[in-house]
Design an enzyme around this catalytic site. Structure first.
Site, PDB file in Angstrom:
ATOM      1  N   SER A  78       9.229  -5.783  19.974  1.00  0.00           N
ATOM      2  CA  SER A  78       8.255  -5.713  21.064  1.00  0.00           C
ATOM      3  C   SER A  78       8.187  -4.288  21.590  1.00  0.00           C
ATOM      4  O   SER A  78       9.164  -3.527  21.479  1.00  0.00           O
ATOM      5  CB  SER A  78       8.669  -6.653  22.203  1.00  0.00           C
ATOM      6  OG  SER A  78       7.861  -6.476  23.342  1.00  0.00           O
TER       7      SER A  78
ATOM      8  N   TYR B 275      14.268 -10.125  29.309  1.00  0.00           N
ATOM      9  CA  TYR B 275      13.520 -10.343  28.068  1.00  0.00           C
ATOM     10  C   TYR B 275      13.474  -9.053  27.252  1.00  0.00           C
ATOM     11  O   TYR B 275      13.754  -9.048  26.045  1.00  0.00           O
ATOM     12  CB  TYR B 275      12.091 -10.815  28.372  1.00  0.00           C
ATOM     13  CG  TYR B 275      11.178 -10.740  27.169  1.00  0.00           C
ATOM     14  CD1 TYR B 275      11.219 -11.723  26.182  1.00  0.00           C
ATOM     15  CD2 TYR B 275      10.295  -9.676  27.005  1.00  0.00           C
ATOM     16  CE1 TYR B 275      10.402 -11.641  25.059  1.00  0.00           C
ATOM     17  CE2 TYR B 275       9.468  -9.591  25.886  1.00  0.00           C
ATOM     18  CZ  TYR B 275       9.531 -10.573  24.917  1.00  0.00           C
ATOM     19  OH  TYR B 275       8.725 -10.471  23.811  1.00  0.00           O
TER      20      TYR B 275
END
Length: 223
Positions: A135, A147
């Site tokens: 990501s 996250y």
């Protein structure tokens, strides 16, 4: 000879789009996700090139069984895409829910490690390819993001695996998208990346000649 790709998180979003794009490019695809109904619908669409492998990516034995069934069905494994992942409803350390952290870490880290563990013995036979969903959140610091920290793990692990796999002719790629318009977000993001954009990046990395390894693809929305 037709190559075979194993995908986790294959029933929706990036995984589903990758299954479609890989099948169009001539790959066989093994599709793992918890939603049996969604997988069967996708297999009905893709035909004989696809095999539904319902199961939970956080269960090592389920992944072992899925890959064994896939190899038995298509005769081998050439690539694995550890794509299953999730975010948090309650972000932050003080305000967050520790049980939710554990659930996310089980998918984003342990599930990914399980995919690598079960796939590697087969990938060694084919000098195959491991692809991991990272990501943009694993490339920069985002205040308080747990996250994001799981994706930093993915990026570090991908680099480490690239070094290991190189020894036997294998390749490892991390795909690092920015915001993608998927069910990951509670509201639609139509002006951001689409799942098929990421899927095309995955297949692009997979289809490079053996002499070329793409260690990372970092793609961001233009706007």
């Amino acid at each position: 000879m037709t190559k075979t790709l194993f995908i986790t998180g294959a029933s929706s979003g990036i995984g589903e789009a990758t299954a479609r794009h890989a099948a169009e490019a001539g790959w066989n695809v093994g599709l793992m996700a918890r939603s049996k109904d969604k997988l069967n619908k996708l297999v009905d669409e893709l035909g004989d090139k696809a095999l539904a492998l319902p199961g939970d990516a956080t269960d090592l034995s389920a992944q072992e069984d899925a890959v064994a069934r896939l190899v038995d069905h298509f005769g081998g494994l050439d690539a694995a895409f550890a794509n299953a992942g999730k975010g948090l409803d309650k972000p932050g350390t003080e305000a967050g829910d520790p049980e939710e952290w554990r659930s996310m870490i089980d998918v984003n880290i342990m599930g990914l490690l399980y995919t690598a563990r079960v796939a590697l013995p087969h990938l060694k036979k084919t000098k195959g390819h491991l692809v991991l969903t990272g990501s943009a959140a694993g490339r920069r610091h985002i205040k308080g993001s747990i996250y994001g920290a799981t994706k930093w793990f993915v990026h570090g692990y991908a680099g480490n695996m690239a070094e290991e796999m190189r020894e036997w002719g294998g390749r490892c790629t991390v795909i690092a998208p920015g915001m993608v318009d998927t069910a990951f977000f509670s509201e639609g993001k139509p002006d951001k990346l689409q799942a098929e954009d990421v899927a095309k990046a995955v297949v692009y990395a997979l289809e490079q000649p053996e002499r070329a390894t793409i260690n990372e693809i970092f793609l961001m929305p233009t706007h």
